[in-house]
Motif scaffolding. Structure first.
Motif, PDB file in Angstrom:
ATOM      1  N   PHE A   1       1.096  -1.351  -0.415  1.00 32.63           N
ATOM      2  CA  PHE A   1       0.233  -0.449   0.004  1.00 32.63           C
ATOM      3  C   PHE A   1       0.489   1.027   0.438  1.00 32.63           C
ATOM      4  O   PHE A   1       0.536   1.979  -0.519  1.00 32.63           O
ATOM      5  CB  PHE A   1      -1.432   0.182   1.191  1.00 32.63           C
ATOM      6  CG  PHE A   1      -1.972   0.948   1.873  1.00 32.63           C
ATOM      7  CD1 PHE A   1      -2.900   1.225   0.189  1.00 32.63           C
ATOM      8  CD2 PHE A   1      -1.176   2.226   2.350  1.00 32.63           C
ATOM      9  CE1 PHE A   1      -3.702   2.503   0.957  1.00 32.63           C
ATOM     10  CE2 PHE A   1      -1.898   3.829   2.497  1.00 32.63           C
ATOM     11  CZ  PHE A   1      -3.178   3.632   1.632  1.00 32.63           C
ATOM     12  N   ASP A   2       1.850   1.508   0.605  1.00 33.05           N
ATOM     13  CA  ASP A   2       3.014   2.344   0.618  1.00 33.05           C
ATOM     14  C   ASP A   2       3.333   2.385  -0.628  1.00 33.05           C
ATOM     15  O   ASP A   2       3.900   3.789  -0.659  1.00 33.05           O
ATOM     16  CB  ASP A   2       4.619   1.983   2.047  1.00 33.05           C
ATOM     17  CG  ASP A   2       4.619   1.010   1.377  1.00 33.05           C
ATOM     18  OD1 ASP A   2       6.020   1.072   0.478  1.00 33.05           O
ATOM     19  OD2 ASP A   2       4.315  -0.204   2.183  1.00 33.05           O
ATOM     20  N   LEU A   3       3.669   1.920  -1.414  1.00 33.74           N
ATOM     21  CA  LEU A   3       3.979   2.487  -2.775  1.00 33.74           C
ATOM     22  C   LEU A   3       2.494   3.165  -3.773  1.00 33.74           C
ATOM     23  O   LEU A   3       3.060   3.647  -5.089  1.00 33.74           O
ATOM     24  CB  LEU A   3       4.568   1.189  -3.441  1.00 33.74           C
ATOM     25  CG  LEU A   3       5.228   0.806  -3.137  1.00 33.74           C
ATOM     26  CD1 LEU A   3       5.862  -0.775  -4.164  1.00 33.74           C
ATOM     27  CD2 LEU A   3       6.530   1.783  -2.576  1.00 33.74           C
ATOM     28  N   PHE A   4       1.786   2.709  -3.677  1.00 27.99           N
ATOM     29  CA  PHE A   4       0.767   3.364  -3.733  1.00 27.99           C
ATOM     30  C   PHE A   4       0.556   5.106  -3.993  1.00 27.99           C
ATOM     31  O   PHE A   4       0.423   5.706  -3.928  1.00 27.99           O
ATOM     32  CB  PHE A   4      -0.569   2.662  -3.450  1.00 27.99           C
ATOM     33  CG  PHE A   4      -0.974   1.707  -4.540  1.00 27.99           C
ATOM     34  CD1 PHE A   4      -2.085   1.646  -6.248  1.00 27.99           C
ATOM     35  CD2 PHE A   4      -0.945   0.458  -3.954  1.00 27.99           C
ATOM     36  CE1 PHE A   4      -1.375   0.275  -6.442  1.00 27.99           C
ATOM     37  CE2 PHE A   4      -1.121  -0.451  -4.700  1.00 27.99           C
ATOM     38  CZ  PHE A   4      -1.677  -0.265  -6.297  1.00 27.99           C
ATOM     39  N   CYS A   5       1.022   5.434  -2.040  1.00 31.43           N
ATOM     40  CA  CYS A   5       1.410   6.715  -1.563  1.00 31.43           C
ATOM     41  C   CYS A   5       2.202   7.446  -2.875  1.00 31.43           C
ATOM     42  O   CYS A   5       1.676   8.381  -2.273  1.00 31.43           O
ATOM     43  CB  CYS A   5       1.307   6.372  -0.242  1.00 31.43           C
ATOM     44  SG  CYS A   5       0.241   5.810   1.023  1.00 31.43           S
ATOM     45  N   ALA A   6       3.031   7.069  -3.652  1.00 26.75           N
ATOM     46  CA  ALA A   6       3.834   7.238  -4.061  1.00 26.75           C
ATOM     47  C   ALA A   6       3.704   8.223  -5.629  1.00 26.75           C
ATOM     48  O   ALA A   6       3.585   8.728  -6.002  1.00 26.75           O
ATOM     49  CB  ALA A   6       5.448   6.652  -4.497  1.00 26.75           C
ATOM     50  N   HIS A   7       2.407   7.402  -6.039  1.00 24.89           N
ATOM     51  CA  HIS A   7       1.600   7.496  -6.997  1.00 24.89           C
ATOM     52  C   HIS A   7       1.480   9.087  -6.844  1.00 24.89           C
ATOM     53  O   HIS A   7       1.306   9.825  -5.809  1.00 24.89           O
ATOM     54  CB  HIS A   7       0.428   6.901  -8.070  1.00 24.89           C
ATOM     55  CG  HIS A   7       0.417   5.612  -6.830  1.00 24.89           C
ATOM     56  ND1 HIS A   7      -0.283   4.209  -7.923  1.00 24.89           N
ATOM     57  CD2 HIS A   7       2.147   5.364  -7.592  1.00 24.89           C
ATOM     58  CE1 HIS A   7       0.455   3.492  -8.194  1.00 24.89           C
ATOM     59  NE2 HIS A   7       1.996   3.645  -7.723  1.00 24.89           N
ATOM     60  N   HIS A   8       1.141  10.032  -8.697  1.00 24.41           N
ATOM     61  CA  HIS A   8       0.911  11.951  -8.635  1.00 24.41           C
ATOM     62  C   HIS A   8      -0.236  11.730  -8.347  1.00 24.41           C
ATOM     63  O   HIS A   8      -0.986  10.849  -7.915  1.00 24.41           O
ATOM     64  CB  HIS A   8       0.600  11.778  -9.887  1.00 24.41           C
ATOM     65  CG  HIS A   8       1.150  13.099 -10.039  1.00 24.41           C
ATOM     66  ND1 HIS A   8       1.560  14.364  -9.799  1.00 24.41           N
ATOM     67  CD2 HIS A   8      -0.102  13.696 -10.618  1.00 24.41           C
ATOM     68  CE1 HIS A   8       1.143  14.749 -10.496  1.00 24.41           C
ATOM     69  NE2 HIS A   8       0.079  15.120 -11.104  1.00 24.41           N
ATOM     70  N   ASN A   9       0.319  12.604  -7.128  1.00 31.04           N
ATOM     71  CA  ASN A   9      -1.570  13.258  -6.401  1.00 31.04           C
ATOM     72  C   ASN A   9      -2.116  12.099  -5.820  1.00 31.04           C
ATOM     73  O   ASN A   9      -3.919  12.590  -4.996  1.00 31.04           O
ATOM     74  CB  ASN A   9      -2.538  14.088  -7.746  1.00 31.04           C
ATOM     75  CG  ASN A   9      -1.752  15.223  -8.039  1.00 31.04           C
ATOM     76  OD1 ASN A   9      -1.005  15.349  -7.188  1.00 31.04           O
ATOM     77  ND2 ASN A   9      -2.128  15.750  -9.192  1.00 31.04           N
ATOM     78  N   GLN A  10      -1.841  10.642  -5.648  1.00 33.52           N
ATOM     79  CA  GLN A  10      -2.625  10.157  -4.821  1.00 33.52           C
ATOM     80  C   GLN A  10      -4.023   9.600  -5.449  1.00 33.52           C
ATOM     81  O   GLN A  10      -5.077   9.572  -4.333  1.00 33.52           O
ATOM     82  CB  GLN A  10      -2.262   9.732  -3.193  1.00 33.52           C
ATOM     83  CG  GLN A  10      -0.630  10.286  -2.839  1.00 33.52           C
ATOM     84  CD  GLN A  10      -0.864  10.250  -1.039  1.00 33.52           C
ATOM     85  OE1 GLN A  10      -2.285  10.393  -0.636  1.00 33.52           O
ATOM     86  NE2 GLN A  10       0.178  10.614  -0.308  1.00 33.52           N
TER      87      GLN A  10
END
Length: 459
Positions: free
Chosen positions: A149-158
């Motif tokens: 899940f923490d890697l999805f937090c790094a996506h642009h603008n979440q």
């Protein structure tokens, strides 16, 4: 092949498959398992929308817990008929566009979305969820499982997380978002607008072997052969895994099948008695105690037992305490000591010089010039190190740095690293004195004068 060899091959194959491919057997975590199961049931049966984070160290059983809950719910007809499972992984779905494409495929809505142009991510997701509505207000519920899940937090603008949490809060469609992560500070990674839409429901999983006796009992269970009725019970439990209609959730297809195995009472009793006898011995208990002190997770123990079972052959058809101790010693080994034993004598001399400098000056930083001056004093009185050129010593020093046995200090005196000549760049020792001492004792064919210098800085 003799019958005994056939029985051994079958036993070895069964134990290895169960250790490696049993994705749904969860030990402990009864309360956490019940919480997640009730959450998914409410989403399917009552149309509730929820979000939850499963947090725990790697190997603690987060993914296994979700797999076990899904297996428990196979008997629940309303859940299986009314629920779609979408599985996303932060390592695979590296941006929201890739994730959205995977969501569309897993919801089997490629044809509905084909050729349509959407103005935003939210509009696209809303359309996909709208497609699941059946005539009236009744809508299929969707369970989103987000691994890493923490890697999805790094996506642009979440954007993905924002829209999923937004839908789960606004009751547009019944969805449940399950995040799986090993980062304890994951909530701090969420943007303010995303955090406000998250339910802040968190479940923490930590390895639960509180007593050593439980750890030994788990080891015995993993090594024992089950009875025919236990095998049949396990087969019945996972028999309906094919009902999980998800291409991304591959554990259902790769799960080991207990129906493929059956053991005669004689083979089973002989094997289980031998396992119980070995685990009761003092030597095996000491080995397991060492492993228990090192790591109490099920995943670590399974990895150890897999390697133990893989060593069985016709000459040694049973597990022995000696084999357990020999394999356990490999887990105790210190990689830094192994690295030191692989250095040249010159490089080890530099490590000894650094050790003496650190002892005298209370682990003060050092540079090449300081260590070379100390090494030169030893080289003058040494028969093995005389006549070593400065450039060769500098190369050996750089090799220690590449091996991360010494670490450069970032931004030391004199400005940034790039402004200082490499001979004067400050470093610190990344080893303990005990590691250096053990490496000196274990080093093959080390000159006596070098070993003596390691004991005392007096020359």
């Amino acid at each position: 092949m003799p019958e005994a060899d056939q029985d051994l091959a079958k036993t070895r194959r069964f134990l290895k498959e169960r250790l490696q491919r049993d994705y749904t057997t969860l030990r402990g975590y009864a309360e956490e398992r019940s919480n997640v199961r009730q959450l998914l049931q409410r989403t399917a049966e009552m149309g509730e929308s929820n979000s939850l984070l499963l947090i725990g160290p790697r190997g603690s059983g987060k993914t296994t817990l979700i797999n076990a809950v899904l297996t428990d719910l196979l008997a629940n007809k309303s859940f299986m008929d009314n629920t779609l499972i979408v599985h996303l992984d932060g390592n695979l779905h590296t941006d929201d566009r890739v994730a959205l494409k995977s969501i569309t495929v897993q919801m089997q809505l490629e044809n509905a979305a084909n050729g349509r142009v959407f103005g935003s991510f939210a509009e696209n997701l809303a359309f996909l969820l709208q497609c699941l509505k059946a005539g009236g207000k009744q809508s299929k519920s969707v369970v989103f499982i987000l691994e890493e899940f923490d890697l999805f937090c790094a996506h642009h603008n979440q954007t993905l997380l924002y829209n999923l949490f937004d839908v789960s809060q606004s009751a547009q469609a019944p969805i449940c978002v399950l995040g799986v992560t090993c980062r304890l500070d994951v909530i701090e990674l969420l943007e303010k607008r995303v955090k406000s839409r998250f339910s802040h429901r968190q479940v923490f999983l930590f390895p639960s072997s509180e007593r050593f006796e439980d750890y030994v009992a788990l080891c015995r269970e993993l090594l024992s052969l089950p009875s025919g009725s236990a095998l049949q019970e396990a087969a019945n439990r996972i028999g309906g895994l094919q009902k999980i209609r998800s291409e991304a959730l591959c554990f259902a297809r790769n799960h080991f099948d207990p129906n493929e195995y059956s053991f005669s009472p004689r083979v089973r009793e002989t094997w289980n008695k031998q396992v119980a006898k070995v685990l009761a011995s003092q030597q095996a208990q000491r080995t397991l105690q060492t492993l228990y002190d090192f790591d109490i997770s099920d995943a670590f123990l399974k990895g150890y037992l897999f390697r133990l079972v893989a060593q069985l052959n016709s000459q040694t058809p049973y597990i022995t305490a000696e084999k357990m101790a020999a394999l356990g010693s490999q887990f105790e080994g210190d990689d830094k000591i192994e690295l030191l034993c692989g250095l040249s004598v010159l490089e080890l001399c530099l490590i000894i010089a650094i050790k003496h400098h650190s002892e005298i000056y209370d682990r003060d930083p050092f540079n090449f010039e300081i260590i070379f001056a100390r090494f030169s004093k030893f080289a003058k009185v040494s028969t093995t190190m005389q006549g070593v050129e400065r450039s060769i010593v500098l190369k050996a020093f750089e090799h220690l740095r590449i091996g991360e046995l010494i670490m450069p200090l970032s931004g030391g005196a004199g400005g940034g690293v790039g402004k200082v000549q490499k001979e004067f760049e400050m470093h610190k020792l990344a080893l303990t004195y005990g590691q250096i001492q053990q490496a000196v004792q274990r080093y093959q064919a080390l000159p006596t004068e070098v070993a003596q210098w390691a004991q005392s800085s007096l020359i």
